[in-house]
Write a protein that holds these residues in place. Structure first.
Motif, mmCIF file in Angstrom:
data_model
loop_
_atom_site.group_PDB
_atom_site.id
_atom_site.type_symbol
_atom_site.label_atom_id
_atom_site.label_comp_id
_atom_site.label_asym_id
_atom_site.label_seq_id
_atom_site.Cartn_x
_atom_site.Cartn_y
_atom_site.Cartn_z
ATOM 1 N N MET A 271 0.814 -1.175 0.049
ATOM 2 C CA MET A 271 -0.128 0.025 0.067
ATOM 3 C C MET A 271 0.908 1.129 0.027
ATOM 4 S SD MET A 271 -2.748 -1.251 2.740
ATOM 5 C CE MET A 271 -3.981 0.005 2.515
ATOM 6 N N HIS A 272 0.357 2.399 -0.455
ATOM 7 C CA HIS A 272 0.848 3.594 -0.530
ATOM 8 C C HIS A 272 0.082 4.671 -0.359
ATOM 9 C CE1 HIS A 272 3.473 6.941 -1.038
ATOM 10 N NE2 HIS A 272 4.688 6.256 -1.245
ATOM 11 N N PRO A 273 0.002 5.709 0.396
ATOM 12 C CA PRO A 273 -1.219 6.714 0.379
ATOM 13 C C PRO A 273 -1.057 7.580 -0.916
ATOM 14 C CG PRO A 273 0.443 7.457 2.138
ATOM 15 C CD PRO A 273 0.845 6.080 1.482
ATOM 16 N N GLY A 274 -0.082 7.674 -1.382
ATOM 17 C CA GLY A 274 0.566 8.671 -2.615
ATOM 18 C C GLY A 274 0.519 10.224 -1.632
ATOM 19 N N PRO A 275 1.281 10.968 -2.363
ATOM 20 C CA PRO A 275 1.986 10.826 -3.659
ATOM 21 C C PRO A 275 3.452 9.903 -3.613
ATOM 22 C CG PRO A 275 2.630 12.923 -2.867
ATOM 23 C CD PRO A 275 1.536 12.351 -1.786
ATOM 24 N N MET A 276 3.494 9.049 -4.549
ATOM 25 C CA MET A 276 4.690 8.106 -4.424
ATOM 26 C C MET A 276 5.901 8.774 -5.214
ATOM 27 S SD MET A 276 3.601 4.423 -5.760
ATOM 28 C CE MET A 276 2.200 4.748 -7.125
ATOM 29 N N ASN A 277 7.019 8.644 -4.495
ATOM 30 C CA ASN A 277 8.132 8.845 -5.125
ATOM 31 C C ASN A 277 9.077 7.693 -5.537
ATOM 32 O OD1 ASN A 277 9.221 11.708 -2.817
ATOM 33 N ND2 ASN A 277 7.946 11.689 -4.582
ATOM 34 N N ARG A 278 8.649 7.457 -6.952
ATOM 35 C CA ARG A 278 9.061 6.130 -7.324
ATOM 36 C C ARG A 278 10.829 6.140 -7.434
ATOM 37 N NH1 ARG A 278 5.397 3.516 -11.135
ATOM 38 N NH2 ARG A 278 3.324 4.286 -10.795
#
Ligand code: NCD
Length: 316
Positions: A271-278
């Motif tokens: 899971m990730h709430p965003g914003p993602m730093n890919r």
């Protein structure tokens, strides 16, 4: 934050607000999950929805950037038949020297039916709830709380696993500065989960006092027995000192990648709430993995969960 000289008249007593997870009883949480499930079903099947906010006008009062939270609150209000004003700090009279307190008193004098606030200052939603005559919903304040995000995360977990009680859930990243982490720790432990909190020393909060919370400074160790791992962004805007660790090293040590997830069960959910730093806290392959990633499900669930929150806070 400065105190206002005079509180508005006619402040309602016992009004409902959602400023932190502790505002919610287990009964409230159960109601929100049940309603969110119903709304998710109606939205998915494009069925008619009872306009429980018809005639109500809400203000989205965002003092910080947002994509997911602001849009999904707006969608939730409109799906329930309400109207919304998207107030923008960049184009407001704050830029003409007006104080925060005068802005609040001005908006309050127009009698909105509820205000949804995001602010970088600790406790801004509480402050607002004491100075406005309508319900106040916290859409994220400082590093303190982001209750609607935690509710949609918990709802997503419940939809995936059936129950949260007894699960072990990892949260990895900048725990010290993350309001998502703080609200999730409060909510998920209340619902019976064990949490593995994983971060480098510099990003670990000083005190995490719950028997259901274990801390790890190694991702490999922290992943052990987790059914879910949630990655969080490094909140660079809140760091007082620069990080001891480079982005590349962080990705190697704490990033969710095919390599690091070898230490987890093969069916772990991400899971990730965003914003993602890919390329920092998560790799492309893991973020876009159709089997393991629940990230877009979290976003999708944001709308029905916020519909349920609005119904609970405004109409009960
Ligand atoms: C988070 C926030 O703003 O607190 N995002 C969100 O609301 N979905 C997380 C973050 O900014 O890292």
């Amino acid at each position: 934050m400065n105190q206002v000289d005079t509180a508005p008249q006619n402040l309602q007593k016992n009004m409902n607000h959602l400023t932190e997870i502790n505002d919610l009883s287990l009964e409230d949480i159960t109601f929100i999950f049940q309603k969110a499930k119903e709304y998710a079903h109606l939205l998915h099947n494009k069925r008619a929805i009872d306009p429980v906010l018809k005639g109500k006008v809400l203000i989205n009062l965002f003092f910080e950037n947002s994509t997911r939270t602001r849009t999904s609150f707006e969608l939730a209000i409109k799906k329930l038949g309400g109207d919304v004003i998207n107030w923008n700090s960049d184009t407001s009279s704050l830029n003409k020297g007006e104080s925060f307190n005068d802005t609040i008193q001005t908006l309050n004098a127009m009698n909105p039916d509820a205000v949804i606030i995001r602010h970088s200052e600790y406790g801004a939603p509480e402050y607002l709830s004491k100075h406005m005559c309508c319900p106040v919903i916290n859409a994220g304040d400082s590093w303190r709380e982001h209750p609607s995000q935690a509710l949609l995360d918990a709802f997503t977990i419940k939809e995936e696993f059936g129950d949260i009680d007894g699960l072990t859930i990892g949260i990895c990243g900048d725990i010290a500065h993350s309001r998502v982490a703080h609200s999730n720790i409060n909510l998920l432990t209340k619902l019976g989960a064990t949490l593995h909190i994983i971060a480098p020393e510099q990003l670990m909060p000083k005190s995490l006092n719950s028997p259901s919370v274990k801390t790890f400074t190694s991702l490999k160790d922290g992943l052990n027995s987790c059914s879910i791992i949630m990655a969080l962004r490094i909140q660079k805007e809140r760091l007082k000192e620069s990080l001891d660790i480079s982005d590349q090293q962080y990705h190697k040590d704490f990033g969710l990648t095919e390599d690091s997830l070898k230490y987890a069960t093969h069916d772990i959910k991400v899971m990730h709430p965003g914003p993602m730093n890919r390329g920092i806290e998560i790799s492309d392959v893991i973020a876009d993995d159709p089997e393991r990633s629940l990230i877009l499900k979290q976003v999708r669930n944001g709308v029905p969960v916020r519909m349920a929150i609005l119904e609970r806070v405004i109409n009960s």
